[in-house]
Design an enzyme around this catalytic site. Structure first.
Site, mmCIF file in Angstrom:
data_model
loop_
_atom_site.group_PDB
_atom_site.id
_atom_site.type_symbol
_atom_site.label_atom_id
_atom_site.label_comp_id
_atom_site.label_asym_id
_atom_site.label_seq_id
_atom_site.Cartn_x
_atom_site.Cartn_y
_atom_site.Cartn_z
ATOM 1 N N VAL A 117 0.847 -1.192 0.000
ATOM 2 C CA VAL A 117 0.000 0.000 0.000
ATOM 3 C C VAL A 117 0.885 1.244 0.000
ATOM 4 O O VAL A 117 1.523 1.572 1.005
ATOM 5 C CB VAL A 117 -0.937 0.022 1.224
ATOM 6 C CG1 VAL A 117 -1.905 1.200 1.121
ATOM 7 C CG2 VAL A 117 -1.699 -1.286 1.337
ATOM 8 N N ASP A 148 7.606 -0.574 2.928
ATOM 9 C CA ASP A 148 8.053 -0.796 1.552
ATOM 10 C C ASP A 148 9.569 -0.772 1.448
ATOM 11 O O ASP A 148 10.167 -1.579 0.719
ATOM 12 C CB ASP A 148 7.434 0.244 0.618
ATOM 13 C CG ASP A 148 7.651 1.684 1.081
ATOM 14 O OD1 ASP A 148 8.040 1.908 2.248
ATOM 15 O OD2 ASP A 148 7.405 2.596 0.269
ATOM 16 N N ARG A 149 10.210 0.116 2.207
ATOM 17 C CA ARG A 149 11.673 0.213 2.147
ATOM 18 C C ARG A 149 12.326 -1.007 2.796
ATOM 19 O O ARG A 149 13.370 -1.485 2.335
ATOM 20 C CB ARG A 149 12.138 1.508 2.819
ATOM 21 C CG ARG A 149 11.578 2.752 2.143
ATOM 22 C CD ARG A 149 11.976 4.027 2.853
ATOM 23 N NE ARG A 149 13.382 4.347 2.615
ATOM 24 C CZ ARG A 149 14.003 5.377 3.169
ATOM 25 N NH1 ARG A 149 13.347 6.162 4.019
ATOM 26 N NH2 ARG A 149 15.274 5.617 2.913
ATOM 27 N N THR A 191 8.158 23.827 -26.638
ATOM 28 C CA THR A 191 7.918 23.686 -25.195
ATOM 29 C C THR A 191 7.777 22.225 -24.791
ATOM 30 O O THR A 191 8.293 21.810 -23.751
ATOM 31 C CB THR A 191 6.658 24.474 -24.789
ATOM 32 O OG1 THR A 191 6.835 25.847 -25.140
ATOM 33 C CG2 THR A 191 6.430 24.382 -23.284
#
Length: 257
Positions: free
Chosen positions: A7, A109-110, A184
């Protein structure tokens, strides 16, 4: 079968893992307003789409950086699955020593990324995760998490520019015909494409200088991983499923204990 749920602030990634293989995986937008039943219906529909009955899911592991959804998904999986449910949180067994001032600050998550990178590719290794934030995590040759770097993510950086610059319209993140743009659109694409890869390589080189004396691998994951790797001189491996593998490894670590 195991259902792994990652998540994040922008996306929710789900994977069905059997043995050591990810059989199916999905990426959907994170919606903090979803109720338990709405989340349950989404999960059931995804399983139905690949002809997997809910009763075949024996384990669920949830890694979340969105507290509101952590609780909702825990209640959802308890309601719709007869499975062992594990939520990754501070203090849980991961098999990854955290040499951090406050280990509780390191996101699920890490931790999952770091564990999976070390076990799949060896160490020392740096993981770059291109999520809402771009994170860099260093795991030493002994498999210990040393710390890392956090910078604004590519997606939110692009969105911020378009939101605050009234005359600039959104463009796709892709390689332009040349570095010096003649219009651009190409100017923006050049800034994004070459600018973000240079930023990532710059951080990685400084981390390697600070580590010193060791050959350090670099593994990328997350939504922009492959696009940045095209131009990066430092990223060696792109593993989109790294977080799911890490969550699976954490689930196995706790099942064995």
């Amino acid at each position: 079968m195991l259902l792994a749920i990652d998540v994040g602030n922008t996306h929710l990634v789900l994977g069905i893992i059997e043995g050591e293989r990810i059989l199916h995986h999905w990426r959907i937008a994170t919606d903090r307003e979803k109720t338990e039943d709405e989340l349950g219906l989404i999960l059931l529909e995804l399983l139905h789409s690949v002809d997997i009955a809910p009763k075949r899911i024996r384990r669920v592991v949830i890694g979340s950086v969105v507290p509101a959804l952590t609780e909702a998904l825990t209640l959802t999986t308890e309601k719709y699955f007869s499975a062992e449910i594990l939520t990754v949180h501070a203090g849980i067994r991961t098999g990854l020593p955290l040499l951090f001032d406050n280990p509780g600050e390191v996101g699920a998550d890490r931790i999952a990324n770091s564990l999976a990178a070390y076990r799949r590719y060896g160490g020392p290794v740096i993981v770059v995760d291109f999520g809402t934030a771009t994170t860099f995590d260093y795991i030493n040759g002994r498999g210990e998490y040393e710390g890392g770097v956090i910078i604004p993510g590519i997606g939110i950086s692009m969105d911020a520019l378009f939101r605050h610059a009234a005359k600039l319209s959104k463009v796709d993140y892709q390689r332009p015909p040349r570095v010096i743009g003649k219009n651009t659109v190409h100017s923006l694409q050049s800034g994004f494409y070459y600018g973000f890869s240079a930023q990532v390589d710059g951080v990685l080189r400084r981390m390697k200088e600070e580590i010193g004396g060791e050959k350090v691998g670099v593994v990328a994951t997350g939504g922009y991983g492959r696009l940045v790797e095209e131009e990066s001189e430092e990223i060696q491996i792109v593993d989109p499923a790294l977080t799911l593998y890490g969550l699976w490894m954490i689930a196995n670590e706790n099942e064995k204990r």
